[in-house]
Design a protein around this motif. Structure first.
Motif, mmCIF file in Angstrom:
data_model
loop_
_atom_site.group_PDB
_atom_site.id
_atom_site.type_symbol
_atom_site.label_atom_id
_atom_site.label_comp_id
_atom_site.label_asym_id
_atom_site.label_seq_id
_atom_site.Cartn_x
_atom_site.Cartn_y
_atom_site.Cartn_z
ATOM 1 N N GLN A 92 0.812 -1.219 0.000
ATOM 2 C CA GLN A 92 0.000 0.000 0.000
ATOM 3 C C GLN A 92 0.845 1.270 0.000
ATOM 4 O OE1 GLN A 92 -3.328 0.202 -0.504
ATOM 5 N NE2 GLN A 92 -3.185 -2.004 -0.776
ATOM 6 N N VAL A 93 2.018 1.223 0.634
ATOM 7 C CA VAL A 93 2.865 2.420 0.688
ATOM 8 C C VAL A 93 3.951 2.408 -0.388
ATOM 9 C CG1 VAL A 93 2.398 2.829 3.133
ATOM 10 C CG2 VAL A 93 4.440 1.535 2.472
ATOM 11 N N GLY A 94 3.991 1.332 -1.188
ATOM 12 C CA GLY A 94 4.937 1.272 -2.300
ATOM 13 C C GLY A 94 6.380 1.067 -1.875
ATOM 14 N N ALA A 95 6.584 0.235 -0.873
ATOM 15 C CA ALA A 95 7.939 -0.034 -0.380
ATOM 16 C C ALA A 95 8.102 -1.533 -0.191
ATOM 17 C CB ALA A 95 8.173 0.690 0.942
ATOM 18 N N ALA A 96 9.334 -1.972 -0.128
ATOM 19 C CA ALA A 96 9.614 -3.379 0.147
ATOM 20 C C ALA A 96 9.309 -3.678 1.611
ATOM 21 C CB ALA A 96 11.081 -3.685 -0.151
ATOM 22 N N PRO A 97 8.874 -4.898 1.913
ATOM 23 C CA PRO A 97 8.625 -5.248 3.318
ATOM 24 C C PRO A 97 9.825 -4.984 4.231
ATOM 25 C CG PRO A 97 7.665 -6.904 1.892
ATOM 26 C CD PRO A 97 8.466 -5.984 1.006
ATOM 27 N N ALA A 98 11.038 -5.199 3.740
ATOM 28 C CA ALA A 98 12.227 -4.941 4.568
ATOM 29 C C ALA A 98 12.356 -3.461 4.905
ATOM 30 C CB ALA A 98 13.488 -5.428 3.851
ATOM 31 N N VAL A 99 11.955 -2.598 3.988
ATOM 32 C CA VAL A 99 12.015 -1.153 4.231
ATOM 33 C C VAL A 99 10.968 -0.755 5.278
ATOM 34 C CG1 VAL A 99 11.691 1.118 3.158
ATOM 35 C CG2 VAL A 99 12.981 -0.659 1.957
ATOM 36 N N VAL A 100 9.778 -1.338 5.184
ATOM 37 C CA VAL A 100 8.732 -1.053 6.169
ATOM 38 C C VAL A 100 9.156 -1.569 7.536
ATOM 39 C CG1 VAL A 100 6.331 -1.485 6.832
ATOM 40 C CG2 VAL A 100 6.899 -1.000 4.446
ATOM 41 N N ARG A 101 9.727 -2.761 7.587
ATOM 42 C CA ARG A 101 10.202 -3.305 8.861
ATOM 43 C C ARG A 101 11.281 -2.403 9.451
ATOM 44 N NH1 ARG A 101 9.512 -7.636 11.684
ATOM 45 N NH2 ARG A 101 8.575 -8.855 10.029
ATOM 46 N N ALA A 102 12.196 -1.929 8.627
ATOM 47 C CA ALA A 102 13.254 -1.026 9.114
ATOM 48 C C ALA A 102 12.645 0.255 9.681
ATOM 49 C CB ALA A 102 14.230 -0.701 7.986
ATOM 50 N N TYR A 103 11.600 0.761 9.046
ATOM 51 C CA TYR A 103 10.909 1.948 9.564
ATOM 52 C C TYR A 103 10.334 1.659 10.950
ATOM 53 C CZ TYR A 103 7.344 5.483 10.271
ATOM 54 O OH TYR A 103 6.576 6.477 10.827
ATOM 55 N N LEU A 104 9.638 0.538 11.076
ATOM 56 C CA LEU A 104 9.003 0.189 12.351
ATOM 57 C C LEU A 104 10.032 -0.068 13.445
ATOM 58 C CD1 LEU A 104 6.148 -2.147 11.061
ATOM 59 C CD2 LEU A 104 5.955 0.236 11.821
ATOM 60 N N GLU A 105 11.219 -0.515 13.061
ATOM 61 C CA GLU A 105 12.283 -0.789 14.033
ATOM 62 C C GLU A 105 13.017 0.476 14.458
ATOM 63 O OE1 GLU A 105 14.553 -3.720 11.908
ATOM 64 O OE2 GLU A 105 13.344 -5.375 12.693
ATOM 65 N N GLY A 106 12.652 1.618 13.884
ATOM 66 C CA GLY A 106 13.361 2.863 14.139
ATOM 67 C C GLY A 106 13.142 3.481 15.503
ATOM 68 N N GLY A 107 12.332 2.900 16.336
ATOM 69 C CA GLY A 107 12.087 3.457 17.664
ATOM 70 C C GLY A 107 10.963 4.467 17.624
ATOM 71 N N PRO A 108 10.311 4.695 18.753
ATOM 72 C CA PRO A 108 9.156 5.595 18.802
ATOM 73 C C PRO A 108 9.479 6.984 18.279
ATOM 74 C CG PRO A 108 9.366 4.408 20.859
ATOM 75 C CD PRO A 108 10.606 4.112 20.057
ATOM 76 N N ARG A 109 8.539 7.524 17.525
ATOM 77 C CA ARG A 109 8.664 8.893 17.027
ATOM 78 C C ARG A 109 8.151 9.836 18.101
ATOM 79 N NH1 ARG A 109 6.563 9.524 11.026
ATOM 80 N NH2 ARG A 109 7.763 11.406 11.273
ATOM 81 N N PRO A 110 8.786 10.988 18.255
ATOM 82 C CA PRO A 110 8.341 11.933 19.286
ATOM 83 C C PRO A 110 6.978 12.525 18.950
ATOM 84 C CG PRO A 110 10.058 12.905 17.917
ATOM 85 C CD PRO A 110 9.918 11.467 17.486
#
Length: 158
Positions: A92-110
């Motif tokens: 849906q966001v036009g990215a590879a699953p690994a890229v989405v996982r890396a985003y989610l692993e980035g730690g909480p956003r302020p």
């Protein structure tokens, strides 16, 4: 010594004309080299670039906006997100699953700056929760959708 000085003097204008490398752009290039695509800065931003409003994205993912907001703020542990959901979100966001996982692993956003306008100090970020916990607490995910996604989640919520 004169040879080194003249060589340096000749190179200095070229070095000075080179724009500085920003840490963010260097990190993006490094991640792009590793994953084959630029990292996501925002799930909602990537969806908007594809013409999807947050409510449309949530509907296509079959989750409530409250769960989508937690994903956007990286308040759901990446390891607890079922592979099928991750693949659907990536599509849906036009990215590879690994890229989405890396985003989610980035730690909480302020929290946003507006939320902290009158705060004496920034509030501590909420503790990330599992995908199953976020779904169970969701007031906006339908019971049928909740059941389908929970059936794919890890039983221990990790």
């Amino acid at each position: 010594s004169d040879v080194c000085s003249s060589d340096l003097a000749e190179r200095l204008p070229a070095v000075a004309a080179t724009p500085p490398v920003e840490a963010g752009s260097l990190a993006r290039r490094t991640l792009a080299a590793r994953f084959g695509a630029a990292p996501l800065e925002s799930l909602l931003g990537a969806a908007r670039q594809r013409g999807l409003a947050p409510a449309d994205l949530a509907e296509r993912l079959d989750i409530g906006l409250d769960v989508l907001a937690k994903l956007e703020r990286r308040l759901i542990r990446a390891g607890s997100v079922p592979a099928a959901f991750l693949a659907r979100l990536a599509g849906q966001v036009g990215a590879a699953p690994a890229v989405v996982r890396a985003y989610l692993e980035g730690g909480p956003r302020p929290a946003t700056a507006g939320a902290m306008l009158y705060a004496a100090a920034p509030p501590p970020p909420p503790e990330p929760q599992s995908f199953a916990e976020a779904l169970s607490a969701s007031a906006l995910t339908t019971p049928d959708a909740r059941g389908r996604w929970l059936a794919l989640s890890q039983p221990d919520g990790s």
